[in-house]
Write a protein that holds these residues in place. Structure first.
Motif, mmCIF file in Angstrom:
data_model
loop_
_atom_site.group_PDB
_atom_site.id
_atom_site.type_symbol
_atom_site.label_atom_id
_atom_site.label_comp_id
_atom_site.label_asym_id
_atom_site.label_seq_id
_atom_site.Cartn_x
_atom_site.Cartn_y
_atom_site.Cartn_z
ATOM 1 N N GLU A 197 9.302 0.529 -5.004
ATOM 2 C CA GLU A 197 8.163 0.093 -4.198
ATOM 3 C C GLU A 197 8.546 -1.050 -3.257
ATOM 4 O OE1 GLU A 197 4.442 0.669 -4.988
ATOM 5 O OE2 GLU A 197 5.053 2.507 -5.987
ATOM 6 N N ARG B 210 3.525 0.370 2.636
ATOM 7 C CA ARG B 210 3.113 1.666 2.110
ATOM 8 C C ARG B 210 4.001 1.988 0.914
ATOM 9 N NH1 ARG B 210 4.640 6.172 5.790
ATOM 10 N NH2 ARG B 210 6.523 6.132 4.535
ATOM 11 N N PRO B 211 3.438 1.961 -0.290
ATOM 12 C CA PRO B 211 4.253 2.191 -1.484
ATOM 13 C C PRO B 211 4.770 3.619 -1.585
ATOM 14 C CG PRO B 211 2.191 1.077 -2.024
ATOM 15 C CD PRO B 211 2.071 1.569 -0.614
ATOM 16 N N GLY C 53 8.958 4.715 0.040
ATOM 17 C CA GLY C 53 7.988 3.769 0.559
ATOM 18 C C GLY C 53 8.413 3.248 1.924
#
Length: 390
Positions: A150, A101-102, A117
């Motif tokens: 990220e 999940r960024p 993230g």
């Protein structure tokens, strides 16, 4: 130093293992690939991983057992490589991503939008260290995420060190399960490096692999040599519709995974293709065209200028239909596998994590903040020292 790099990508098609001899300090690397292999997952374990990636609910005990099973399979890959190529001094293991999940993607929380993230890789390094009797560096993405990044993509730093050219602007495009690009301005590979751009371009083999598995009723796991796609005709109306996905207008830095371009996205594509009356080979041709078109669109949308050359790695580099369609979308540029310039397209990602593991032992920062969005450079990976053998 002899270092083994290990990774299984989002295609979950096996563990790539590369033994490299690496030396030097920081970006001034000397590196040679000594040997490599791809170690298959046992079929049942592969299906469990794919089900988890597709969102299947599991209890914590099952997840823990799966984590250990992945780790033991990574051990098997490392041992097989050392059996054929000789010993290593360090192992650097990316593990198997099952969730990503960024930064900033909303979560179901009363506390508001997520600011950091989240990423999860199975195959804990401590198990590898125990069984191999070697120091193991793992958990590479977490430090970048804790710095606001990220956590992906991480391979562009290797591209910078090994594939930069004194006069050419180059794109290095990985076509694994998910595609990612590194944009390399000219550099003589000495002195201060230029600013590298990089991000996940979207799907590469993820949708194609899901389609071939589904449409062959489980008898095939990938479209070998693009054989099915080569027999079909792509539906350009569907390709253009799929390119309207919000991910393709989101500016870098950005990363993605099967959470966006996985089973649910394929189900939508499949339903729309059936309404259009597409045959199974037409569906494969359309998904292959979509992958190539999305890469070219990302370049034209977000690069300051198109490169002089595109170098491709990952499983997609071995798919002649996908490579031909990418070349068709970038007609004025040479599109070649990285082998053409002396770096293995099959093992580039494993080599990258071997380098990141080597840098962790040097205390050298391995992320590129302009690529991941982190607040600054950080050392990547966590060391698990050897603790005997099981």
């Amino acid at each position: 130093m002899r270092v083994i790099g290990l990774i299984s990508g989002t295609s979950v098609d096996g563990i790539d293992a590369a033994l490299v001899d690496v030396g030097g300090q920081g970006y001034e690397l000397s590196l040679s690939l000594l040997d490599g292999l791809t170690w298959p997952y046992p079929t049942e374990l592969q299906q469990q991983i794919l089900a988890l990636c597709a969102g299947e609910a599991v209890d914590l005990e099952t997840l823990a057992r799966l984590d250990d099973a992945v780790a033991h399979t990574f051990v098997d890959a490392a041992q097989a490589l050392m059996a054929q190529a000789g010993p290593a001094e360090l192992v650097a293991s990316h593990g198997q991503t099952v969730f990503h999940r960024p930064v900033g993607r909303p979560a179901l929380s009363h506390q508001g939008p997520v600011q950091l993230g989240y990423t999860l890789q199975l195959g804990r390094g401590a198990v590898l260290a125990q069984r191999l009797g070697l120091p193991v560096v793992s958990d590479f993405r977490q430090a970048d995420i804790e710095a606001g990044g990220e956590g992906a993509p991480l391979a562009p730093v290797l591209d910078l060190c090994l594939l930069s050219h004194p006069t050419e602007h180059r794109c290095v495009q990985n076509l694994g399960g998910i595609g990612n690009v590194a944009y390399l301005p000219p550099w003589h590979r000495r002195g201060s490096p230029p600013k590298v751009l990089g991000w996940d371009t979207g799907p590469a083999n993820s949708l194609i692999d899901i389609a071939i598995y589904t449409l062959s009723e489980g008898s095939l796991t990938y479209d070998e040599d693009g054989a099915w796609a080569a027999q079909g005709t792509p539906c350009l109306a569907l390709v253009n519709d799929w390119l309207e996905h919000p991910y393709f207008v989101q500016p870098p830095p950005k990363s993605t995974g099967r959470e966006l371009f996985g089973w649910e996205f394929f189900q939508r594509c499949h339903q729309e293709a059936q309404r259009q009356g597409l045959s199974v080979v037409d569906i494969l041709a359309t998904l292959t065209e979509f992958t190539a078109a999305s890469v070219a669109r990302e370049y034209r949308t977000f690069l300051p200028t198109l490169p002089d050359r595109v170098l491709v790695s990952g499983g997609g580099s071995h798919n002649p239909v996908l490579m031909a369609r990418l070349q068709a979308h970038l007609p004025d540029l040479p599109v070649q596998p990285t082998d053409a310039v002396g770096l293995s397209a099959s093992y580039k990602e494993a080599i990258a994590f071997a380098v990141l593991g080597y840098w962790q032992r040097q205390g050298f920062a391995g992320n590129l903040p302009a690529v991941t969005g982190a607040s600054g450079p950080v050392v990547l990976g966590r060391l698990s020292p050897p603790a005997g053998t099981l």
